[in-house]
Motif scaffolding. Structure first.
Motif, short mmCIF file in Angstrom:
data_model
loop_
_atom_site.label_atom_id
_atom_site.label_comp_id
_atom_site.label_asym_id
_atom_site.label_seq_id
_atom_site.Cartn_x
_atom_site.Cartn_y
_atom_site.Cartn_z
N VAL A 1 65.12 24.84 5.66
CA VAL A 1 65.68 24.52 6.98
C VAL A 1 66.17 25.83 7.57
O VAL A 1 66.84 26.62 6.88
CB VAL A 1 66.84 23.52 6.87
N ILE A 2 65.84 26.09 8.83
CA ILE A 2 66.15 27.37 9.46
C ILE A 2 66.95 27.14 10.73
O ILE A 2 66.61 26.27 11.55
CB ILE A 2 64.86 28.15 9.80
N ALA A 3 68.03 27.91 10.90
CA ALA A 3 68.87 27.81 12.10
C ALA A 3 69.61 29.12 12.28
O ALA A 3 69.59 30.00 11.41
CB ALA A 3 69.85 26.64 11.98
N ALA B 1 76.61 25.02 1.47
CA ALA B 1 75.30 24.49 1.89
C ALA B 1 75.48 23.92 3.30
O ALA B 1 76.35 23.09 3.53
CB ALA B 1 74.84 23.40 0.94
N LYS B 2 74.65 24.37 4.23
CA LYS B 2 74.85 24.03 5.64
C LYS B 2 74.10 22.77 6.08
O LYS B 2 74.42 22.19 7.12
CB LYS B 2 74.38 25.21 6.53
N ILE C 1 69.61 31.75 9.24
CA ILE C 1 69.86 31.34 7.88
C ILE C 1 68.71 30.46 7.42
O ILE C 1 68.26 29.57 8.16
CB ILE C 1 71.21 30.61 7.74
N TYR C 2 68.21 30.74 6.25
CA TYR C 2 67.13 29.97 5.63
C TYR C 2 67.72 29.27 4.40
O TYR C 2 68.16 29.94 3.47
CB TYR C 2 65.99 30.88 5.19
N GLU C 3 67.73 27.95 4.41
CA GLU C 3 68.31 27.21 3.29
C GLU C 3 67.27 26.25 2.73
O GLU C 3 66.71 25.43 3.46
CB GLU C 3 69.55 26.44 3.73
N GLN C 4 67.04 26.34 1.44
CA GLN C 4 66.02 25.51 0.78
C GLN C 4 66.63 24.18 0.33
O GLN C 4 67.73 24.14 -0.23
CB GLN C 4 65.44 26.26 -0.42
N LEU D 1 66.55 22.32 14.93
CA LEU D 1 66.33 23.11 13.72
C LEU D 1 64.83 23.37 13.57
O LEU D 1 64.01 22.77 14.25
CB LEU D 1 66.84 22.35 12.49
N ASP D 2 64.51 24.24 12.66
CA ASP D 2 63.12 24.41 12.28
C ASP D 2 63.02 24.16 10.78
O ASP D 2 64.00 24.38 10.04
CB ASP D 2 62.62 25.82 12.61
#
Length: 503
Positions: free
Chosen positions: A157-159, A180-181, A216-219, A252-253
């Motif tokens: 998830v990217i934001a 964790a966002k 921010i890139y969160e898996q 979001l992306d």
């Protein structure tokens, strides 16, 4: 009421109080008329693995009955590269067991997944969902077993980076808010996936997290329960559709791409496998561990592993993920609880211990007499990623499992014994040297697929056109460009952007 549908979040199942496999055309019409449904959507997976949509307004009972019975025409040449424009008309016919209320439609809408049929009314032999059906049918006919599968769907998830409570780089596994966002986003996704019929096991934050260019890139990961492989494929493509739609709505992306940049965790699509007897009991494990049937099936995966990358790793960025010491496989081997192997056997509740009674003093040792721990045991193949067409991938796995079970038993068990490791192979050069390696790029995967094509097309499971088309698409990529980008983050990012929304 059946325990498996008692708490269903699918509105159609809850209203009809029927298991999906028992839903009829009359049930669909009943639900539409009783629940104010104004539109019907047909959705169907094309060669690119994405779902396509056809909309119908419900304003005439005769027309409703017609589309439910006869389906509709579509242009196959726009959906599949191996169908020519001169003979492109196909039929799409809904599968009633897949019905759900569309969570994104602006008006009450019932959506169903469809199957493809050719001009003569026969199932389209080269359609991905039909290929999987043939693979599962032939697997059961040959072995007397049923192939259950479940996917681990990993995605980023990217934001915009808020700059607060930063997560520890590459230490996001099972992290909680506020570090964790996107836990709340993931849980909303899980609820919506369940409403489409997805059987979810759990969701959590994954290892990967980093910032890049102010983003921010969160898996994250959503894992499913093991079900018939045909249903497993349906729920995975629907899950990706749900996640992307919710991300678009929230600004979001998301990406299921196998690799984002150098030195950071990639996203895989691990597939857990459970072999079942036709009476609903496990053929995968006993209280002593894996059955011989499971070991023989693993031998099939070991034998055909190089060709399976053609189904599971379909663009150049796939091979940026398959590198040593990144918890992604490079060598063809298997083992227990070992994340450096291609096929891993996770913990399977085989210990003779009542952990529930120990953790909860009020629980008697017989608190759950109907729960058979053997049903929890699976084995997972770890090479595939989000670029895969999940129907083709699971079909390929079904063929490999059958291949192992059709070998002479002593030969299959020997292969299983020879490829078993109980160490981290990357810290043991002698073991590493004797193991075969997975292909390192798209062209090599295409070569491996060609070498084994006869096994996949045997008994009409995969069509020759489908195998040739997949090999050609893999060879169409520029292998030199991919090789040069392997250790160059700027070039890798360029390729990543090109394949950002794969699968």
């Amino acid at each position: 009421m059946d325990k498996h549908i008692q708490l269903s979040k699918n509105a159609v199942v809850a209203y009809l109080k029927k298991a999906p496999a028992r839903i009829s055309k009359a049930d669909i019409i009943d639900f539409i008329t009783a629940n104010g449904i104004e539109m019907v959507n047909f959705m169907y997976p094309a060669a690119d693995g994405r779902l396509k949509t056809l909309n119908f307004v419900v304003n005439d009972m005769a027309y409703l009955e017609t589309i439910l019975t006869l389906g509709e025409r579509v242009d196959g040449s726009s959906l599949f590269p191996f169908i020519s424009a001169g003979s492109s008309d196909l039929y799409v016919v809904p599968r009633f067991r897949t019905a759900f209320v569309d969570p994104f439609a602006p008006v009450p809408t019932l959506t169903m997944l469809c199957s493809f049929f050719d001009k003569d009314g026969n199932p389209l032999a080269s359609a991905p969902e039909q290929t999987l059906d043939k693979a599962c049918t032939e697997f059961t006919r040959s072995t007397g077993l049923v192939f259950h599968a479940m996917g681990e769907l990993e995605f980023y998830v990217i934001a915009d980076d808020p700059g607060t409570f930063p997560a520890t780089d590459q230490r996001g596994y099972h992290e909680s808010a506020p570090f964790a966002k996107f836990n709340d986003f993931r849980t909303v996704c899980m609820r919506a996936i369940a409403s489409t019929g997805g059987q979810i096991k759990y969701g959590h934050s994954e290892v990967g997290n980093f910032t890049l260019d102010g983003k921010i890139y969160e898996q994250n990961e959503i894992e499913f329960l093991p079900v018939d492989a045909r249903d497993a494929a349906d729920q995975l493509v629907l899950a990706k559709w749900v996640i992307r739609n919710l991300a678009a709505r929230e600004g979001l992306d998301v990406t299921f791409a196998p690799k984002i940049t150098t030195g950071k965790a990639g996203s895989g699509l691990h597939v857990h496998i459970r072999l079942m007897n036709t009476d609903g009991t496990s053929a995968t494990a006993t209280s002593a561990g894996l059955t011989d049937e499971a070991r023989r099936a693993i031998a099939g995966l070991m034998t055909l592993a190089p060709a399976l990358t053609a189904f599971g790793n379909t663009n150049p960025t796939s091979y940026f993920r398959l590198v040593p010491k990144q918890e992604a496989p490079t060598s063809i081997c298997w083992g227990d609880r070992n994340r450096s192997v291609l096929v891993r056997v996770p913990l399977g509740w085989t210990a003779q211990s009542d952990m529930c009674a120990y953790a909860n003093g009020l629980e008697a040792a017989t608190a759950c007499p109907d729960v058979d721990p053997r049903i929890k045991q699976t084995f997972e193949i770890r090479n595939a990623d989000g670029s895969a067409n999940v129907y083709s991938l699971l079909a390929g796995i079904a063929v490999a499992l059958r291949h192992g079970l059709e070998m002479p038993a002593d030969e299959a068990l020997r292969i299983a014994a020879d490829t078993y490791v109980d160490i981290d192979i990357h810290h043991n050069p002698e073991v590493l040297a004797r193991l075969r390696s997975l292909p390192t790029d798209c062209a090599a995967s295409a070569d491996c697929l060609d070498e084994c094509a006869a096994i996949f097309t045997e008994r009409g499971v995969f069509s020759p056109e489908m195998i040739k088309g997949l090999a050609a698409s893999l060879r169409a990529f520029d292998s030199k460009e991919a090789t040069e980008a392997r250790n160059d983050s700027a070039r890798m990012l360029k390729l990543v952007h090109r394949h950002f929304h794969c699968g």
